[in-house]
Design an enzyme around this catalytic site. Structure first.
Site, PDB file in Angstrom:
ATOM      1  N   PHE A 150       0.856  -1.186   0.000  1.00 42.16           N
ATOM      2  CA  PHE A 150       0.000   0.000   0.000  1.00 42.16           C
ATOM      3  C   PHE A 150       0.894   1.239   0.000  1.00 42.16           C
ATOM      4  O   PHE A 150       0.781   2.109   0.862  1.00 42.16           O
ATOM      5  CB  PHE A 150      -0.930  -0.003   1.211  1.00 42.16           C
ATOM      6  CG  PHE A 150      -1.880  -1.170   1.238  1.00 42.16           C
ATOM      7  CD1 PHE A 150      -3.045  -1.149   0.502  1.00 42.16           C
ATOM      8  CD2 PHE A 150      -1.586  -2.307   1.977  1.00 42.16           C
ATOM      9  CE1 PHE A 150      -3.929  -2.231   0.517  1.00 42.16           C
ATOM     10  CE2 PHE A 150      -2.448  -3.390   1.998  1.00 42.16           C
ATOM     11  CZ  PHE A 150      -3.627  -3.355   1.257  1.00 42.16           C
ATOM     12  N   LYS A 205      -6.395  -5.481  -1.731  1.00 43.23           N
ATOM     13  CA  LYS A 205      -5.583  -4.516  -2.476  1.00 43.23           C
ATOM     14  C   LYS A 205      -6.362  -3.917  -3.635  1.00 43.23           C
ATOM     15  O   LYS A 205      -6.401  -2.686  -3.831  1.00 43.23           O
ATOM     16  CB  LYS A 205      -4.320  -5.217  -2.989  1.00 43.23           C
ATOM     17  CG  LYS A 205      -3.509  -4.412  -4.001  1.00 43.23           C
ATOM     18  CD  LYS A 205      -2.944  -3.133  -3.417  1.00 43.23           C
ATOM     19  CE  LYS A 205      -2.068  -2.435  -4.443  1.00 43.23           C
ATOM     20  NZ  LYS A 205      -1.432  -1.228  -3.927  1.00 43.23           N
ATOM     21  N   LEU A 251     -10.330  14.116  -2.606  1.00 41.43           N
ATOM     22  CA  LEU A 251     -11.486  14.889  -3.055  1.00 41.43           C
ATOM     23  C   LEU A 251     -11.082  16.078  -3.922  1.00 41.43           C
ATOM     24  O   LEU A 251     -11.920  16.913  -4.251  1.00 41.43           O
ATOM     25  CB  LEU A 251     -12.298  15.395  -1.856  1.00 41.43           C
ATOM     26  CG  LEU A 251     -13.117  14.359  -1.089  1.00 41.43           C
ATOM     27  CD1 LEU A 251     -13.903  15.036   0.029  1.00 41.43           C
ATOM     28  CD2 LEU A 251     -14.064  13.592  -2.004  1.00 41.43           C
ATOM     29  N   CYS A 261      -0.775   2.162 -10.727  1.00 38.20           N
ATOM     30  CA  CYS A 261      -1.682   1.324  -9.925  1.00 38.20           C
ATOM     31  C   CYS A 261      -3.152   1.497 -10.281  1.00 38.20           C
ATOM     32  O   CYS A 261      -3.820   0.542 -10.672  1.00 38.20           O
ATOM     33  CB  CYS A 261      -1.475   1.611  -8.440  1.00 38.20           C
ATOM     34  SG  CYS A 261       0.150   1.109  -7.829  1.00 38.20           S
ATOM     35  N   LYS A 264      -4.490   0.323 -13.851  1.00 37.95           N
ATOM     36  CA  LYS A 264      -4.309  -1.123 -14.021  1.00 37.95           C
ATOM     37  C   LYS A 264      -5.195  -1.915 -13.063  1.00 37.95           C
ATOM     38  O   LYS A 264      -5.819  -2.916 -13.460  1.00 37.95           O
ATOM     39  CB  LYS A 264      -2.840  -1.468 -13.789  1.00 37.95           C
ATOM     40  CG  LYS A 264      -2.504  -2.952 -13.796  1.00 37.95           C
ATOM     41  CD  LYS A 264      -1.008  -3.170 -13.655  1.00 37.95           C
ATOM     42  CE  LYS A 264      -0.465  -2.759 -12.314  1.00 37.95           C
ATOM     43  NZ  LYS A 264      -0.906  -3.628 -11.210  1.00 37.95           N
TER      44      LYS A 264
END
Length: 436
Positions: A150, A205, A251, A261, A264
């Site tokens: 992460f 994830k 936001l 990331c 994909k």
């Protein structure tokens, strides 16, 4: 512990370096000899704030080393991390060939129990597939663990050293004990380690990244509506972000998400749903909206110039998909450049870190400035695609001296509207009124 990390891309290199920082002996394995030789010589192949200090320290103290020899890398390792690419295939599904190929190679070399860790972002069921490869090619006992990363580019070192949470997917008590010991130094402040089954870990994830991508996309839709109805997206953002059920982060409207990331992972999760005959409608909408959002800034430019930018010169600030990285994968800036070039315009760019990567991709199709002000020289307008801090408080007097026209299209809402009014700029941003 003795650790091997297979793959020295963004995730692998950060993982290996940070594991070495807490006293583990780490060998990073990569098949690209030139890259390995550079790392042995102390050259980092990526830009990530704070990584260089840990990288050089652990090399100097003998805890971090590099090799192209897989057998050498895994020989003494108790835990083997696989941090390999999972690019989208032609159908959008994650390509597991690198991971399954590495698993096969490792299975033929091991002579004792190992914990094999999937650190890459992989579809649900990948741990089972990796385990099947080992079962087919060796009688040596292994445990395959899902341990998703992460890491946010730009703050990845802090994210690894002080994680919000660690997710470990395994049904093996032996593997659970080893992984718990490995991560204990990183959660001393009390942040949790969540143990779960492998499939839940893998889905966690994808779900996390897809939710964040959805949140960004929702705010971009709100911004687009604000422009139509005459509302101010900054006011709306503050108004909803103060609700702790929603939160303030992710936001900020803009020109779409990019990077390695979100695009994909959203695509891969939607594809996985299709494979299981589930219609994940919200993810389809997220991908559709984000694709359109990447061109919203050039749409504004074309509208301003009545559809004709031929012969115009534009300055572009920002190339990386986000600040504090040199990563240009799926960067909105690339879409903007292609649109402008297709219209016959000339583009000169500046980015604090990503210039080399763009030059390798686009060559002399565009101009490259030594600083942000050189990019403005003779430009008909400035476009902003990345919210680097250095762009937030520019020298507006200097800008006025070198820009041909005081025209700014801001894809990241960096400047105060009243200030741009006072300075006499035409200023077109995202989800806010146009200043002219």
């Amino acid at each position: 512990m003795k650790i091997a990390v297979i793959g020295t891309g963004y995730v692998g290199l950060v993982t290996g370096t940070c594991l070495a920082e807490t006293g583990n002996n780490v060998i990073c394995v990569d098949i690209v000899e030139e890259k390995v030789n550079k790392m042995k010589a102390g050259q980092l192949p990526i830009y990530e704030p704070g990584l260089d200090v840990l990288f050089h320290r652990n090399i100097a103290q003998g805890r971090l080393s590099f090799t192209t020899n897989l057998a050498e890398g895994i020989e003494d390792a108790q835990i083997i991390f696989m941090a390999l690419p999972t690019p989208p295939g032609g159908d959008g599904a994650a390509d597991l060939s690198y991971i399954l190929g590495a698993a096969k190679d490792i299975s033929k070399l091991i002579t004792e129990y190992k914990v094999i860790v999937n650190k890459s972002t992989v579809p649900v069921g990948t741990a089972d597939k990796v385990a099947a490869v080992f079962k087919e090619h060796t009688n040596i006992e292994v445990d395959v663990v899902s341990n998703p990363e992460f890491l946010r580019e730009g703050v990845a070192v802090d994210d690894f050293m002080k994680p919000d949470r660690v997710v470990i997917g395994t049904g093996s008590e032996k593997a659970k004990k080893l992984m718990g010991e490995l991560y204990a130094p990183y959660v001393r402040q009390g942040n949790p380690i969540y143990y779960m089954d492998e499939r839940s870990s893998e889905l966690t994830k994808y779900a996390a990244n897809s939710f964040l991508a959805t949140k960004i996309t929702f705010m971009n839709e709100v911004a687009n509506l604000c422009e139509i109805v005459g509302a101010d997206v900054d006011a709306v953002r503050k108004g909803i972000g103060s609700d702790d059920r929603i939160g303030k982060r992710f936001l900020f409207p803009g020109i779409g998400y990019g990077g390695s990331c979100f695009p994909k992972d959203v695509q891969a999760l939607e594809k996985a749903a299709v494979e299981h005959k589930y219609d994940f409608k919200i993810l389809k909408a997220v991908m559709d909206v984000n694709e359109k959002q990447k061109t919203v800034l050039t749409d504004k430019v074309l509208k301003y110039y009545k559809g004709d930018v031929k012969g115009k010169k534009f300055a572009l600030w920002g190339l990386a998909f986000k600040p504090e990285t040199d990563d240009i994968r799926e960067a909105p800036a690339l879409y903007i450049i292609n649109d402008l070039l297709a219209g016959g315009a000339e583009v000169t760019v500046f980015d604090p870190e990503a210039m080399g990567n763009v030059r390798a991709l686009l060559g002399d199709k565009i101009g490259y400035a030594k600083d942000q002000y050189e990019a403005l020289e003779g430009a008909d307008a400035l476009l902003i695609a990345t919210e680097w801090s250095v762009f937030r408080n520019p020298d507006f007097e200097k800008m006025e001296e070198v820009l041909k026209n005081k025209v700014v299209f801001d894809g990241r809402n960096l400047f105060d509207l009243q200030k741009m009014i006072d300075l006499g700029y035409y200023y077109n941003s995202i989800g806010r009124k146009i200043v002219s």
